[in-house]
Design a protein around this motif. Sequence first.
Motif, mmCIF file in Angstrom:
data_model
loop_
_atom_site.group_PDB
_atom_site.id
_atom_site.type_symbol
_atom_site.label_atom_id
_atom_site.label_comp_id
_atom_site.label_asym_id
_atom_site.label_seq_id
_atom_site.Cartn_x
_atom_site.Cartn_y
_atom_site.Cartn_z
ATOM 1 N N VAL A 1 -48.775 5.510 0.742
ATOM 2 C CA VAL A 1 -48.110 5.615 2.036
ATOM 3 C C VAL A 1 -47.783 7.068 2.342
ATOM 4 C CG1 VAL A 1 -45.992 5.030 3.293
ATOM 5 C CG2 VAL A 1 -47.173 3.280 1.956
ATOM 6 N N HIS A 2 -47.342 7.790 1.306
ATOM 7 C CA HIS A 2 -47.028 9.211 1.470
ATOM 8 C C HIS A 2 -47.289 9.914 0.144
ATOM 9 C CE1 HIS A 2 -45.233 12.879 2.827
ATOM 10 N NE2 HIS A 2 -44.235 12.811 1.954
ATOM 11 N N ASP A 3 -48.114 10.925 0.184
ATOM 12 C CA ASP A 3 -48.476 11.671 -1.020
ATOM 13 C C ASP A 3 -47.331 12.611 -1.389
ATOM 14 O OD1 ASP A 3 -49.854 12.752 -3.147
ATOM 15 O OD2 ASP A 3 -51.076 14.105 -1.919
ATOM 16 N N LEU A 4 -46.631 12.297 -2.461
ATOM 17 C CA LEU A 4 -45.494 13.088 -2.931
ATOM 18 C C LEU A 4 -45.641 13.230 -4.448
ATOM 19 C CD1 LEU A 4 -43.052 14.448 -1.599
ATOM 20 C CD2 LEU A 4 -41.739 12.368 -2.004
ATOM 21 N N PRO A 5 -46.458 14.207 -4.885
ATOM 22 C CA PRO A 5 -46.886 14.263 -6.295
ATOM 23 C C PRO A 5 -45.770 14.389 -7.315
ATOM 24 C CG PRO A 5 -48.295 15.636 -4.918
ATOM 25 C CD PRO A 5 -47.141 15.210 -4.061
ATOM 26 N N GLU A 6 -44.600 14.919 -6.931
ATOM 27 C CA GLU A 6 -43.548 15.144 -7.929
ATOM 28 C C GLU A 6 -42.744 13.897 -8.278
ATOM 29 O OE1 GLU A 6 -40.867 18.276 -8.357
ATOM 30 O OE2 GLU A 6 -42.192 19.809 -7.540
ATOM 31 N N VAL A 7 -42.963 12.799 -7.573
ATOM 32 C CA VAL A 7 -42.237 11.572 -7.922
ATOM 33 C C VAL A 7 -42.564 11.201 -9.368
ATOM 34 C CG1 VAL A 7 -41.989 9.101 -7.478
ATOM 35 C CG2 VAL A 7 -42.140 10.710 -5.563
ATOM 36 N N GLY A 8 -41.543 11.069 -10.182
ATOM 37 C CA GLY A 8 -41.712 10.715 -11.594
ATOM 38 C C GLY A 8 -41.825 11.893 -12.532
ATOM 39 N N LEU A 9 -42.023 13.094 -11.992
ATOM 40 C CA LEU A 9 -42.105 14.285 -12.848
ATOM 41 C C LEU A 9 -40.708 14.869 -13.063
ATOM 42 C CD1 LEU A 9 -45.304 16.032 -11.405
ATOM 43 C CD2 LEU A 9 -45.112 14.255 -13.172
ATOM 44 N N ASN A 10 -40.642 15.984 -13.826
ATOM 45 C CA ASN A 10 -39.384 16.701 -14.064
ATOM 46 C C ASN A 10 -38.385 15.891 -14.893
ATOM 47 O OD1 ASN A 10 -37.763 19.120 -13.594
ATOM 48 N ND2 ASN A 10 -36.495 17.877 -12.236
ATOM 49 N N VAL B 1 -38.779 15.902 -4.183
ATOM 50 C CA VAL B 1 -38.804 14.493 -3.773
ATOM 51 C C VAL B 1 -37.759 14.247 -2.686
ATOM 52 C CG1 VAL B 1 -38.545 12.104 -4.546
ATOM 53 C CG2 VAL B 1 -39.688 13.786 -6.017
ATOM 54 N N VAL B 2 -36.569 14.831 -2.855
ATOM 55 C CA VAL B 2 -35.522 14.686 -1.838
ATOM 56 C C VAL B 2 -34.998 16.057 -1.448
ATOM 57 C CG1 VAL B 2 -34.837 12.393 -2.639
ATOM 58 C CG2 VAL B 2 -33.632 14.413 -3.518
ATOM 59 N N ASP B 3 -34.478 16.142 -0.233
ATOM 60 C CA ASP B 3 -33.881 17.393 0.226
ATOM 61 C C ASP B 3 -32.408 17.416 -0.189
ATOM 62 O OD1 ASP B 3 -32.394 15.852 2.034
ATOM 63 O OD2 ASP B 3 -33.534 16.479 3.799
ATOM 64 N N PRO B 4 -31.676 18.500 0.110
ATOM 65 C CA PRO B 4 -30.279 18.562 -0.331
ATOM 66 C C PRO B 4 -29.354 17.516 0.292
ATOM 67 C CG PRO B 4 -31.127 20.775 -0.032
ATOM 68 C CD PRO B 4 -32.166 19.849 0.525
#
Length: 545
Positions: A290-299, A495-498
Amino acid sequence: MTASSSPPPFDGGPYDFIIVGSGSAGSVLAGRLSEDGTKKVLLLEAGPSDNSPWIHFPLGYSRLFADPRYNWMYDSAPEAALGGRVLYQPRGKVLGGSSSINGMMYVRGNARDFDDWANGGCTGWSYADVLPYFRKSEDQSRGADQWHGVGGPLKVSDQSFDHELPNALCAAAAEAGLQSNRDFNGAAQDGFGYYQMNLFKGRRWSVARGYLSAARRRRNLRIVTGATAQRIIIEQGRATGVIFTLGGLLRSASAREVIVSAGTIASPQLLMHSGIGPAASLGELGISPVHDLPEVGLNLQDHTCIQLMFRCTRAITINDIANSWIRKTAAGLRYALFRTGYLAETGIYVGGFARSDPSQDRPDVQMAMAAWSASERTAKGAKAHPFSGFSFSPEHVNPDARGSITLTSSDPRVLPRIQFNFFQSDYDIRAMTFGIRLVRRITEQPSMQPYIASEIQPGKAVQSDEEMLQFIRDKAGSDIHAVGTCRMGADATAVVDPRLRVNGIRGLRVVDASIMPRVIRGNTHAATVMIAEKASDMILADARG
């Protein structure tokens, strides 16, 4: 699946807010967002209500450690630097989440940790910004001051049981050159002393008790247990609801805003099953991106710890209760009649913070003493040694290690893969080695010698750096403080903003420990409560426009 093809709607919608997860963040959000009675809130919790007696008497958390009724009981993937060992990861699956099964320690982290968040672009998250929310959440038994508040929903108390073993350890720490510190959440973090706990009158004080006890009577808040979120409904770039299972059936609920508070492991899992994450990897599993957000699950970050164990010369440890029906019965009667004694405490009494190297600008090693020693912890629990014993554990709280949460299946019921990548940097090894040597230095002081018959883990034969490293590879593990997998940041890759809004999707936020850009230097529960307190204000302000 579009809204028109979603499962049957859940009674009572649409809602202003749907919160997924009732843990250290979700319960706070539900309490605060429903507070003025004008917002309609649905709180979904996969586990049951928190009515087990093991939850409420403090030492009962040892029973919850391996109880699948209240615990997700995750396992990590094999850790290469730890001989391929799999690390057990307990997480709360109950109203109150992990605050209903944890060790109840109240440690906020170092003030500079939050300044680092702000300096990294997370405007509004400096220590000066977040301190009012720590104070707002707190009902501090010692009273209010510039660092602490009273009257908040979260009880913070000293343990009342006067125990000679931790008293001796505090004296030994002073003999070893560590300063005394009465408040790790006050002016300074360095030093040694007694920990405060989320306890009140001999009972656990979870976020479910603090934030939901009164809130659950509100007509505008609906709390549904046994409801496991499957995916978020996304329509034209906006989150409009949640699909979840309840009683074996798929249901759906709609809302103006969806808030994911499922925790560091389950929050990225839910986003990815909703098509929000690394598009290529999701596509390979058959999940429509739905939305390419590669950092989900990283860090993924976590503290590491290792237990040094000692045979005690005196029958004053929890082992002595666990191994005697007479002592067990006496302790039970004392607790039932007076809410005092061993069962009214956590068994974790004292510890502190130190710097592994003078170049460190703040502590990077934490210590904690527990009045028991036990066989190896596994998903089946741990058995107390058949003799008097205690543990004293160093923890590395500023790790280099970065890991990930990834999906292995398109089926939401399949648990994700958890990879920590612990101890793959020289610094992580050096810091833990320093911690081991510091614990030994403290226990070798005159005040502790009358209490120690022998060191049983790792044993005095382990002395060289090479032997220490092997001990780490054999016995070190997670301190169960995982954060970071839905990183907050000002950059487009975060993944999220402030304001904790998911980048690229409207009407969707993540609010829990997963948003931490970097792990704090201390236990993570108090900071997660703070995050949810601050998020509640932001969410309500944004709702007002």
